[in-house]
Design a protein around this motif. Structure first.
Motif, PDB file in Angstrom:
ATOM      1  N   ASP A 183      -6.165  -1.757  -4.577  1.00 34.41           N
ATOM      2  CA  ASP A 183      -5.555  -2.429  -3.364  1.00 34.41           C
ATOM      3  C   ASP A 183      -6.309  -3.396  -2.608  1.00 34.41           C
ATOM      4  O   ASP A 183      -7.425  -3.197  -2.046  1.00 34.41           O
ATOM      5  N   GLU A 184      -6.071  -4.559  -3.119  1.00 35.52           N
ATOM      6  CA  GLU A 184      -6.838  -5.753  -2.350  1.00 35.52           C
ATOM      7  C   GLU A 184      -8.150  -5.980  -2.838  1.00 35.52           C
ATOM      8  O   GLU A 184      -9.079  -5.714  -1.875  1.00 35.52           O
TER       9      GLU A 184
ATOM     10  N   THR B 101       0.741  -1.344   0.187  1.00 36.12           N
ATOM     11  CA  THR B 101      -0.069   0.066  -0.112  1.00 36.12           C
ATOM     12  C   THR B 101       0.780   1.320  -0.050  1.00 36.12           C
ATOM     13  O   THR B 101       0.630   2.065  -0.406  1.00 36.12           O
TER      14      THR B 101
ATOM     15  N   GLN C  51      -7.618  -0.038   0.125  1.00 35.59           N
ATOM     16  CA  GLN C  51      -7.735  -1.142   0.815  1.00 35.59           C
ATOM     17  C   GLN C  51      -8.869  -1.123   1.726  1.00 35.59           C
ATOM     18  O   GLN C  51      -9.635  -2.053   1.977  1.00 35.59           O
TER      19      GLN C  51
HETATM   20 MG   LIG Z   1      -1.745  -3.031   2.333  1.00 37.42          MG
END
Ligand SMILES: [Mg+2]
Ligand SMILES: Nc1ncnc2c1ncn2[C@@H]1O[C@H](COP(=O)(O)OP(=O)(O)OP(=O)(O)O)[C@@H](O)[C@H]1O
Length: 270
Positions: A192-193, A59, A101
């Protein structure tokens, strides 16, 4: 600027020009080195996955790319433009969009309003025109509303268009975030994810959606822990561990890299 969907190469840009060229990127927080001398090239048309254990710096790398964080050393070049002075809004206007995220939605606003909110960065220079309501502004607003509907449909949320975002299931919110990024017409989308914490049905829908975004000619960099999803979707994979770049290459090569297996693949996520 348009893209050729088959190759993802941007019109008017030589294919050899990397989408992203990261050189010697280092990021320190006091005594913590979140990123340590990262050098990485992402080619145009790639679907680049970034994997690595918790706290690896994934991140943080996104935060440097989008200028939320200012790197301690090194450089980032995006399609030939050095990102060293821009604000996060200016980076977005250059065509880099992201999802977070930890999901960021306006829970009481509808899906439509949330997606439309993603468009304002695209029109950042026209604030005066918006305030004074010129005919051009009204046309732009009509176009943006149509674009919001297009992207809501693209991510499969037409039926939820007027529902408050706070009511949506988690996976649906994740898809809404992608629509909100896409209305900005990115050339590079940072996820992000995207599949973390969603059901397996939603995971399949998300994988399909990310594949379609990529097939439309948008470069994608995706942080993701789900190795199967990464192996199915990514053209390239890089592995971060403790702020260092451990490996980078084609998915199969990275998967079989002994150092990667030792550091990551064999270890289950907390
Ligand atoms: Mg992360
Ligand atoms: N704003 C900050 N201030 C201080 N330390 C930070 C900050 N942001 C990140 N770090 C530290 O940098 C390191 C990398 O964090 P980062 O969030 O980038 O990891 P990650 O790979 O995304 O992990 P995860 O898989 O858990 O999301 C960690 O040690 C983290 O504590």
């Amino acid at each position: 600027m348009t893209v050729q969907p088959q190759t993802g190469v941007l019109e008017g840009q030589p294919a050899s020009l990397p989408m992203l060229d990261v050189a010697g990127l280092t990021l320190r927080f006091g005594g913590v080195t979140a990123l340590s001398d990262i050098s990485l090239t992402v080619k145009q048309g790639a679907l680049q996955a970034i994997i690595g254990p918790n706290g690896a710096g994934k991140t943080s790398l996104f935060n440097c790319l989008t200028r939320y964080y200012k790197a301690s050393a090194g450089s980032i070049t995006y399609l030939g433009t050095k990102l060293d002075r821009q604000s996060p809004a200016e980076v977005a206007a250059l065509g880099i969009r992201r999802t977070f995220q930890n999901i960021r939605v306006f829970p009481r606003m509808t899906v439509f309003e949330n997606v439309l909110a993603g468009a304002h960065l695209r029109e950042v220079s026209n604030l005066a025109a918006i305030l004074f309501g010129t005919p051009r502004t009204r046309r732009v607003e009509r176009e943006l509303r149509a674009a919001a509907d297009h992207w809501i449909d693209f991510v499969g949320l037409s039926d939820a268009r007027l529902r408050p975002a706070g009511e949506l299931a988690y996976g649906m919110r994740k898809r809404m975030e992608i629509a909100r990024a896409m209305i900005g017409e990115p050339r590079l989308l940072l996820l992000d994810e995207p599949a973390a914490g969603v059901s397996s049905v939603e995971r399949t829908a998300l994988a399909d959606l990310i594949g379609r975004v990529h097939a439309s000619g948008v470069g994608v960099i995706m942080i993701e822990h789900d190795v199967e999803l990464v192996m199915n979707l990514a053209t390239d994979v890089c592995v971060l561990d403790g702020g260092r770049l451990l490996a980078t290459g084609a998915p199969e090569a990275v998967r079989n890299d002994p150092e990667v297996i030792r550091a990551y693949m064999g270890r289950r996520r907390k």
